[in-house]
Design a protein around this motif. Structure first.
Motif, mmCIF file in Angstrom:
data_model
loop_
_atom_site.group_PDB
_atom_site.id
_atom_site.type_symbol
_atom_site.label_atom_id
_atom_site.label_comp_id
_atom_site.label_asym_id
_atom_site.label_seq_id
_atom_site.Cartn_x
_atom_site.Cartn_y
_atom_site.Cartn_z
ATOM 1 N N GLU A 1 0.820 -1.207 0.000
ATOM 2 C CA GLU A 1 0.000 0.000 0.000
ATOM 3 C C GLU A 1 0.854 1.257 0.000
ATOM 4 O O GLU A 1 0.485 2.273 -0.598
ATOM 5 N N ALA A 2 2.000 1.233 0.678
ATOM 6 C CA ALA A 2 2.873 2.404 0.701
ATOM 7 C C ALA A 2 3.436 2.696 -0.689
ATOM 8 O O ALA A 2 3.593 3.855 -1.087
ATOM 9 N N ILE A 3 3.777 1.657 -1.454
ATOM 10 C CA ILE A 3 4.304 1.855 -2.806
ATOM 11 C C ILE A 3 3.236 2.475 -3.706
ATOM 12 O O ILE A 3 3.520 3.341 -4.544
ATOM 13 N N ARG A 4 1.992 2.063 -3.518
ATOM 14 C CA ARG A 4 0.913 2.547 -4.380
ATOM 15 C C ARG A 4 0.439 3.948 -4.002
ATOM 16 O O ARG A 4 -0.186 4.623 -4.821
ATOM 17 N N SER A 5 0.707 4.380 -2.769
ATOM 18 C CA SER A 5 0.158 5.641 -2.282
ATOM 19 C C SER A 5 1.249 6.711 -2.242
ATOM 20 O O SER A 5 2.431 6.406 -2.053
ATOM 21 N N ASN A 6 0.826 7.947 -2.385
ATOM 22 C CA ASN A 6 1.749 9.081 -2.292
ATOM 23 C C ASN A 6 1.791 9.675 -0.883
ATOM 24 O O ASN A 6 2.499 10.652 -0.650
ATOM 25 N N SER A 7 1.011 9.119 0.040
ATOM 26 C CA SER A 7 0.952 9.645 1.392
ATOM 27 C C SER A 7 1.267 8.525 2.376
ATOM 28 O O SER A 7 1.537 7.388 1.998
#
Length: 587
Positions: free
Chosen positions: A144-150
């Motif tokens: 999820e961190a890789i996919r998100s900018n926040s």
């Protein structure tokens, strides 16, 4: 001739006296029963409301502490994702110093652990060295961190039971993904704290699943299923056995058909809710204590009545003496019970005070870096004044040396004020604002910087208005901002042949303080107010001064800006809302 009383008349007179005494005793007993019944009803209602209020207060405190811990750790991934050392390690694939750097951060942050993952999900640095080399590519917080900018928050079930609470954020270089920084939040410390009280506490997520609980068997299920595994009364008894010498609650712990009091509140974080179960035993103990005192009072009245009757006949004297002895033994038992309950209440009060003090001390760690940074200036000034005083004493110039000692005393007072401000912050959570004259604050700041100004021979130009400029704020914190700006101006002019610093104070719609130097200027304005950003040599600063100053000005409703001057050098402007005369008069 007066006839002697006959035995029959004596018996009739004695019977009449005994009848009146019996009626009086009956009235006393009726009054005692009525008083005890009314007292029991009134005190039960009053102490129930008081216990519910304290339980609500504790629940608000627990939920506030939990939310504060989550919000405090939420900003950490964003700061660490911008750390130049970690970015450089991910770029060069050299992680020899990364673990040690994370360990240095985790002590200050207060997180459970810090983990640095590379782009393939491999653990390359961690505060727990046993995790180095582990593959985390399939973990939800990595994906999820890789996919998100926040920043991403995840709740991860543990194999050994319970949950891990994780913030994660990707680390990028320009537009390239370098890795992911993971911050594990230590929420288990709240469970350990809850285990030390006589309440059962649980926290559920938006789906109703219990993720935190003072009863380990409740985790991972909903509240209905958890109560089937372990009822609240049993959970409270277990907590009491773990933390006190009690082995069981008294039989009258159930009040009005209820074993425990259930309270629930909403935590403004992802739909979480907190529920507590409070026992009624403390209510019954308080009511019984008052009732015991009342019963003891009526018992004393009865003892006096029995003593009066015992004087009439020898037979009743023996009877009443035996009953008085029984009453005295009962009173002694009641007094022992009252003393034991008072001792237990005193121990509970000490435990609550210790827990409150621990919560206050937890807040002090958040400002330790700022206070150590602000105390460097007074310490440096004291060192300079001491050296000057020593030289003056050698030259027999005692009066000038005394003036230096007076300035040292002022600096000590200032350092004490800074520490008092820290204590006030930990106690109240915010500073008390009062009218501040910026000209006086500037004069105090320049007095603090006088040793550095004399040593550097810097030309100081002040342009001040005739009328005092007042703002609403905290003078100590405003002076801290001024000292930081003056110190940065002095550091910027180290390489200049004729250093100059110009200070302009103006009043309009806002109160504006501008500090301009003739140094080389600012290269990177965008990152200037970010934590850990500094252009100084290692050892001269950690990059917190301007970040702290910007935070102080923002808290006071103003803003701190920086730009390069038209004639060279840097210009810092502090703008604060000006204090209206009407508001000042009201204050």
């Amino acid at each position: 001739m007066i006839d002697a009383p006959t035995p029959r008349s004596l018996w009739s007179r004695s019977s009449a006296i005994n009848w009146r005494l019996r009626v009086a005793l009956l009235l006393v007993l009726v009054a005692a029963v009525a008083t005890v019944w009314v007292t029991n009803r009134l005190l039960s209602d009053r102490f129930t409301a008081s216990t519910r209020y304290r339980a609500d207060l504790r629940l608000a405190l627990y939920s506030g502490n939990l939310l504060s811990e989550l919000r405090r750790n939420a900003i950490v991934p964003q700061l660490l994702a911008r750390d130049p050392a970690l970015i450089a390690a991910l770029q060069s694939k050299d992680f020899s110093l990364s673990t040690q750097r994370l360990i240095s951060f985790v002590e200050e942050i207060g997180a459970a652990s810090l983990i640095l993952l590379d782009g393939d999900g491999r653990t390359v640095a961690a505060t727990d060295r046993n995790r180095l080399g582990q593959q985390r590519r399939t973990e939800s917080y990595f994906v999820e961190a890789i996919r998100s900018n926040s920043t991403v928050f995840s709740v991860i079930p543990r194999e050994a039971g319970g949950y891990s609470f994780v913030y994660s954020r990707r680390v990028v270089d320009s537009s390239n993904l370098l890795g992911v920084i993971v911050v594990e939040v230590d929420l288990q410390k709240f469970e350990r704290a809850w285990a030390g009280i006589s309440d059962a506490v649980l926290v559920t997520d938006s789906t109703g699943t219990i993720i935190l609980s003072s009863e380990p068997r409740w985790r991972g299920v909903n509240e209905k299923e958890a109560l089937q595994k372990q009822d609240p009364q049993g959970a409270i008894q277990r907590a009491i056995r773990l933390t006190t010498d009690w082995t069981a609650l008294p039989p009258d712990a159930y009040l009005r058909g209820e074993a425990v009091m259930r309270l629930e509140t909403r935590i403004p974080f992802r739909g979480w809710r907190m529920t507590s179960f409070t026992t009624y035993a403390s209510i019954r103990e308080k009511v019984n204590t008052v009732l015991a005192l009342e019963i003891m009072g009526f018992a004393i009245l009865l003892a006096l009545a029995f003593y009066f009757l015992s004087r009439k006949t020898a037979l009743r004297m023996a009877l009443f003496q035996r009953e008085s002895a029984e009453l005295r033994a009962l009173n002694a038992r009641l007094q022992r019970e009252i003393a034991e309950r008072e001792r237990v209440q005193e121990n509970l009060a000490v435990a609550e005070q210790t827990l409150a003090q621990s919560s206050k001390l937890a807040a002090l760690g958040e400002m330790s870096a700022a206070v150590s940074h602000e105390l460097n200036q007074p310490l440096a000034a004291m060192k300079t004044y001491l050296a000057g005083a020593r030289l003056l004493l050698r030259r027999n110039r005692a009066e000038e040396a005394l003036a230096s000692f007076g300035r040292i005393d002022d600096l000590l007072e200032r350092m004490g004020a800074i520490t008092r401000q820290l204590k006030s912050y930990a106690r109240k959570g915010s500073d008390t604002l009062s009218p501040v004259v910026l000209g006086d604050a500037l004069a105090s700041s320049l007095a603090m910087m006088e040793p550095q100004l004399r040593q550097r021979h810097v030309k100081i130009t002040k342009i001040l208005p005739k009328e005092p400029v007042r703002v609403m704020g905290d003078r100590m914190r405003i002076e801290q901002v001024m000292i930081n700006l003056l110190r940065n101006a002095l550091d910027a002019t180290k390489s200049v042949k004729d250093p100059e610093v110009e200070i302009l104070l103006a009043a309009g719609e806002t109160a504006t303080l501008a500090v301009r130097d003739n140094g080389p200027g600012i290269e990177n304005l965008e990152s200037l107010f970010e934590p850990f950003y500094t252009t100084k040599q290692p050892g001269d600063g950690v990059g917190l001064g301007l970040a702290i100053s910007s935070g102080i000005v923002n808290d006071l409703g103003g803003r701190l800006t920086a730009r390069n001057g038209q004639r060279g050098g840097a210009v810092f402007e502090m703008q604060l809302p000006i204090l209206d005369e009407g508001i000042e008069a009201a204050e």
